[in-house]
Design a protein around this motif. Structure first.
Motif, PDB file in Angstrom:
ATOM      1  N   LEU A  74       1.177 -10.188   8.312  1.00  0.00           N
ATOM      2  CA  LEU A  74       1.337  -9.054   9.221  1.00  0.00           C
ATOM      3  C   LEU A  74       2.800  -8.682   9.380  1.00  0.00           C
ATOM      4  O   LEU A  74       3.151  -7.508   9.528  1.00  0.00           O
ATOM      5  N   ARG A  75       3.678  -9.685   9.329  1.00  0.00           N
ATOM      6  CA  ARG A  75       5.116  -9.395   9.394  1.00  0.00           C
ATOM      7  C   ARG A  75       5.570  -8.653   8.140  1.00  0.00           C
ATOM      8  O   ARG A  75       6.462  -7.798   8.200  1.00  0.00           O
ATOM      9  N   GLN A  76       4.936  -8.956   6.991  1.00  0.00           N
ATOM     10  CA  GLN A  76       5.258  -8.223   5.776  1.00  0.00           C
ATOM     11  C   GLN A  76       4.876  -6.744   5.924  1.00  0.00           C
ATOM     12  O   GLN A  76       5.630  -5.859   5.521  1.00  0.00           O
ATOM     13  N   VAL A  77       3.712  -6.497   6.499  1.00  0.00           N
ATOM     14  CA  VAL A  77       3.266  -5.121   6.709  1.00  0.00           C
ATOM     15  C   VAL A  77       4.236  -4.387   7.637  1.00  0.00           C
ATOM     16  O   VAL A  77       4.618  -3.236   7.386  1.00  0.00           O
ATOM     17  N   GLU A  78       4.636  -5.055   8.703  1.00  0.00           N
ATOM     18  CA  GLU A  78       5.574  -4.449   9.656  1.00  0.00           C
ATOM     19  C   GLU A  78       6.907  -4.138   8.984  1.00  0.00           C
ATOM     20  O   GLU A  78       7.482  -3.061   9.179  1.00  0.00           O
ATOM     21  N   PHE A  79       7.406  -5.080   8.163  1.00  0.00           N
ATOM     22  CA  PHE A  79       8.658  -4.842   7.456  1.00  0.00           C
ATOM     23  C   PHE A  79       8.547  -3.629   6.528  1.00  0.00           C
ATOM     24  O   PHE A  79       9.456  -2.797   6.452  1.00  0.00           O
ATOM     25  N   LEU A  80       7.414  -3.515   5.827  1.00  0.00           N
ATOM     26  CA  LEU A  80       7.245  -2.414   4.898  1.00  0.00           C
ATOM     27  C   LEU A  80       7.265  -1.076   5.624  1.00  0.00           C
ATOM     28  O   LEU A  80       7.884  -0.104   5.152  1.00  0.00           O
ATOM     29  N   GLU A  81       6.610  -1.011   6.764  1.00  0.00           N
ATOM     30  CA  GLU A  81       6.608   0.236   7.535  1.00  0.00           C
ATOM     31  C   GLU A  81       8.021   0.584   8.003  1.00  0.00           C
ATOM     32  O   GLU A  81       8.436   1.751   7.970  1.00  0.00           O
ATOM     33  N   GLU A  82       8.776  -0.422   8.424  1.00  0.00           N
ATOM     34  CA  GLU A  82      10.156  -0.183   8.849  1.00  0.00           C
ATOM     35  C   GLU A  82      11.020   0.263   7.679  1.00  0.00           C
ATOM     36  O   GLU A  82      11.884   1.133   7.821  1.00  0.00           O
ATOM     37  N   PHE A  83      10.770  -0.313   6.512  1.00  0.00           N
ATOM     38  CA  PHE A  83      11.549   0.064   5.334  1.00  0.00           C
ATOM     39  C   PHE A  83      11.260   1.509   4.950  1.00  0.00           C
ATOM     40  O   PHE A  83      12.184   2.280   4.642  1.00  0.00           O
ATOM     41  N   LYS A  84      10.007   1.899   4.976  1.00  0.00           N
ATOM     42  CA  LYS A  84       9.661   3.287   4.650  1.00  0.00           C
ATOM     43  C   LYS A  84      10.315   4.253   5.634  1.00  0.00           C
ATOM     44  O   LYS A  84      10.822   5.309   5.240  1.00  0.00           O
ATOM     45  N   ALA A  85      10.310   3.879   6.908  1.00  0.00           N
ATOM     46  CA  ALA A  85      10.900   4.751   7.930  1.00  0.00           C
ATOM     47  C   ALA A  85      12.406   4.892   7.747  1.00  0.00           C
ATOM     48  O   ALA A  85      12.985   5.927   8.092  1.00  0.00           O
ATOM     49  N   SER A  86      13.040   3.867   7.181  1.00  0.00           N
ATOM     50  CA  SER A  86      14.502   3.897   7.007  1.00  0.00           C
ATOM     51  C   SER A  86      14.921   4.861   5.907  1.00  0.00           C
ATOM     52  O   SER A  86      16.047   5.355   5.898  1.00  0.00           O
ATOM     53  N   GLY A  87      14.027   5.106   4.938  1.00  0.00           N
ATOM     54  CA  GLY A  87      14.369   5.987   3.827  1.00  0.00           C
ATOM     55  C   GLY A  87      15.268   5.345   2.797  1.00  0.00           C
ATOM     56  O   GLY A  87      15.797   6.034   1.914  1.00  0.00           O
ATOM     57  N   ASP A  88      15.450   4.021   2.861  1.00  0.00           N
ATOM     58  CA  ASP A  88      16.319   3.328   1.911  1.00  0.00           C
ATOM     59  C   ASP A  88      15.695   3.329   0.509  1.00  0.00           C
ATOM     60  O   ASP A  88      14.475   3.420   0.342  1.00  0.00           O
ATOM     61  N   ASP A  89      16.550   3.194  -0.493  1.00  0.00           N
ATOM     62  CA  ASP A  89      16.116   3.160  -1.881  1.00  0.00           C
ATOM     63  C   ASP A  89      15.673   1.744  -2.244  1.00  0.00           C
ATOM     64  O   ASP A  89      16.477   0.814  -2.218  1.00  0.00           O
ATOM     65  N   PRO A  90      14.399   1.541  -2.585  1.00  0.00           N
ATOM     66  CA  PRO A  90      13.930   0.188  -2.903  1.00  0.00           C
ATOM     67  C   PRO A  90      14.611  -0.399  -4.131  1.00  0.00           C
ATOM     68  O   PRO A  90      14.717  -1.619  -4.269  1.00  0.00           O
ATOM     69  N   PHE A  91      15.100   0.462  -5.042  1.00  0.00           N
ATOM     70  CA  PHE A  91      15.728  -0.038  -6.249  1.00  0.00           C
ATOM     71  C   PHE A  91      17.143  -0.566  -6.010  1.00  0.00           C
ATOM     72  O   PHE A  91      17.777  -1.086  -6.926  1.00  0.00           O
ATOM     73  N   GLU A  92      17.622  -0.445  -4.786  1.00  0.00           N
ATOM     74  CA  GLU A  92      18.887  -1.075  -4.440  1.00  0.00           C
ATOM     75  C   GLU A  92      18.690  -2.520  -4.007  1.00  0.00           C
ATOM     76  O   GLU A  92      19.656  -3.261  -3.839  1.00  0.00           O
ATOM     77  N   LEU A  93      17.439  -2.911  -3.829  1.00  0.00           N
ATOM     78  CA  LEU A  93      17.141  -4.285  -3.451  1.00  0.00           C
ATOM     79  C   LEU A  93      17.146  -5.187  -4.680  1.00  0.00           C
ATOM     80  O   LEU A  93      16.946  -4.742  -5.809  1.00  0.00           O
ATOM     81  N   GLU A  94      17.366  -6.463  -4.451  1.00  0.00           N
ATOM     82  CA  GLU A  94      17.229  -7.445  -5.521  1.00  0.00           C
ATOM     83  C   GLU A  94      15.781  -7.454  -5.988  1.00  0.00           C
ATOM     84  O   GLU A  94      14.858  -7.300  -5.197  1.00  0.00           O
ATOM     85  N   ARG A  95      15.566  -7.660  -7.300  1.00  0.00           N
ATOM     86  CA  ARG A  95      14.218  -7.656  -7.839  1.00  0.00           C
ATOM     87  C   ARG A  95      13.592  -9.050  -7.756  1.00  0.00           C
ATOM     88  O   ARG A  95      14.254 -10.055  -7.992  1.00  0.00           O
ATOM     89  N   SER A  96      12.325  -9.076  -7.454  1.00  0.00           N
ATOM     90  CA  SER A  96      11.545 -10.311  -7.512  1.00  0.00           C
ATOM     91  C   SER A  96      10.341 -10.018  -8.389  1.00  0.00           C
ATOM     92  O   SER A  96       9.503  -9.187  -8.049  1.00  0.00           O
ATOM     93  N   THR A  97      10.265 -10.667  -9.551  1.00  0.00           N
ATOM     94  CA  THR A  97       9.260 -10.329 -10.548  1.00  0.00           C
ATOM     95  C   THR A  97       8.157 -11.367 -10.623  1.00  0.00           C
ATOM     96  O   THR A  97       8.426 -12.561 -10.731  1.00  0.00           O
ATOM     97  N   VAL A  98       6.935 -10.891 -10.566  1.00  0.00           N
ATOM     98  CA  VAL A  98       5.766 -11.739 -10.784  1.00  0.00           C
ATOM     99  C   VAL A  98       5.399 -11.634 -12.259  1.00  0.00           C
ATOM    100  O   VAL A  98       5.219 -10.537 -12.780  1.00  0.00           O
ATOM    101  N   THR A  99       5.328 -12.772 -12.938  1.00  0.00           N
ATOM    102  CA  THR A  99       4.946 -12.774 -14.346  1.00  0.00           C
ATOM    103  C   THR A  99       3.715 -13.648 -14.524  1.00  0.00           C
ATOM    104  O   THR A  99       3.458 -14.552 -13.739  1.00  0.00           O
ATOM    105  N   ALA A 100       2.967 -13.387 -15.563  1.00  0.00           N
ATOM    106  CA  ALA A 100       1.774 -14.190 -15.833  1.00  0.00           C
ATOM    107  C   ALA A 100       1.356 -13.996 -17.275  1.00  0.00           C
ATOM    108  O   ALA A 100       1.621 -12.958 -17.892  1.00  0.00           O
TER     109      ALA A 100
END
Length: 295
Positions: free
Chosen positions: A82-108
Motif C-alpha cells: 500500500l505504501r508503494q501505491v501511495e508513493f506512485l500516486e505522489e510521484f505522478k502528482a509531482s510530474g517528475d521524469d521517471p527516466f531520471e531515476l536509477e533503473r531496477s531491472t527484473v530479468t528472467a
C-alpha cells in the motif's frame, strides 16, 4: 512474461517456504531435542549471533506456532504494498521524469522470446512507427496466494506515423510492465523488465505490437487486468522496440544478439527486411561484458 506468468512460481515458493517452517523441527531432528530450538535466550560467547540459546522456560510448541504465525503475517502483510501505491500516486502528482531515476531491472529466463525477425513478426499483430505522446503509471496492492504483491504497469499512447505491417492506425495504447517504485521500501527507482522495455515520452520508435489479452488475469489476484488501458497492445519481447533517431533504428539495452542485425538500419532498409525476411543479415554484435573483465 507477464505478472500472471510469474504468479504461479511465487505462489509455489510461498507455500514451499511455509512448508519448511512447519517441517523445520522434523528436518533438523529438533522434535526430540526441544531445548535446542526453544529460542528466547540472548546470544552468548558460546552461541553465534542470530542463533537462539536454550531456554527451558519457553514451551516449544508455542514457539513454533508463534514462528509460523509471524512468517504468515510477514508474507501476507499488504502494508508495504500500500505504501508503494501511495508513493506512485505522489510521484505522478509531482510530474517528475521517471527516466531520471536509477533503473531496477527484473530479468528472467524465458521461453517465449522470438529467435528471428520472422518469428517476431508472426507473433505480432502489427508493426508501426510512431511517437510516444503520453505516459502514465498505475499500481495496486494485492495477493498472489498468500503472498503480498505490488502490481504496476506503464500506459503509453503512441501516435502512429506509419504502419509497416498489419493493421494499426491513428493512436494506439501500449502497456508495458513496470513503474516508479520504492526499492527496499526507501529508494525511488524505475522498475523495468528485460522482456518489456519501457518507452520514453517524446521519442520515436518502431514497435512490434502484440494484442492485449486480459483474460490471463481472470484467475489472478488482479482480475480486472489493465482496466485503465481499454483496447491496448503489449510488446513482451526485448526485440519488439527500436528507437528511431535521424531515420535509423537503435537497439534498447535488452536487445538480443540476433536482433542487433537491425542496429543502425534505416527505416527503408527495415521495410525491405520485413518484405523479405530472409534478407536480414546475421548479427556480428558481441556483448561488451566479459567474465574476466566486467567493465
Amino acid at each position: 512474461m507477464s505478472w500472471a506468468k510469474i504468479a504461479v512460481p511465487l505462489i509455489l515458493l510461498a507455500f514451499i517456504g511455509l512448508g519448511m517452517v512447519v517441517l523445520r523441527p522434523v528436518i533438523r531432528g529438533d522434535a526430540s531435542q526441544p531445548q535446542q530450538e526453544a529460542g528466547g535466550g540472548q546470544p552468548t560467547q558460546d552461541s553465534p549471533v542470530g542463533e537462539p540459546t536454550p531456554n527451558d522456560s519457553v514451551d516449544e510448541h508455542q514457539t513454533e506456532e508463534e514462528s509460523i504465525a509471524a512468517e504468515l503475517e510477514a508474507i501476507s502483510d499488504l502494508g508495504p504494498m500500500l505504501r508503494q501505491v501511495e508513493f506512485l500516486e505522489e510521484f505522478k502528482a509531482s510530474g517528475d521524469d521517471p527516466f531520471e531515476l536509477e533503473r531496477s531491472t527484473v530479468t528472467a529466463w524465458r521461453l517465449t522470446d522470438a529467435a528471428s525477425l520472422g518469428e517476431l513478426r508472426s507473433d505480432s499483430e502489427a508493426v508501426v512507427r510512431g511517437t510516444v505522446t503520453s505516459q502514465t503509471y498505475y499500481g495496486r496492492a494485492g495477493k498472489l496466494g498468500i503472498t503480498a504483491q505490488f502490481f504496476c504497469y506503464s500506459l503509453m499512447t503512441v501516435s502512429v506515423s506509419e504502419t509497416l505491417a498489419g493493421a494499426a492506425e491513428g493512436t494506439v495504447t501500449v502497456v508495458t510492465e513496470g513503474c516508479p517504485w520504492l526499492s527496499g521500501g526507501a529508494t525511488p527507482v524505475l522498475l523495468q523488465f528485460s522482456w518489456d522495455p519501457p518507452l520514453q515520452k517524446g521519442r520515436e520508435y518502431v514497435l512490434f505490437l502484440k494484442p492485449g489479452d486480459d483474460s490471463r488475469w481472470e484467475d489472478s489476484a488482479f482480475p480486472e487486468g489493465h482496466s485503465e488501458a481499454g483496447v491496448h497492445f503489449h510488446l513482451l519481447d526485448p526485440a519488439a522496440s527500436y528507437e528511431v533517431t535521424d531515420g535509423k533504428l537503435g537497439p534498447n539495452e535488452f536487445t538480443p544478439r540476433w536482433a542487433h542485425a537491425l542496429d543502425d538500419a534505416t527505416v527503408d532498409e527495415f521495410k525491405s527486411y520485413l518484405a523479405d525476411l530472409d534478407t536480414l543479415p546475421e548479427s556480428t554484435w558481441e556483448p561488451t561484458y566479459h567474465k574476466n573483465d566486467p567493465s
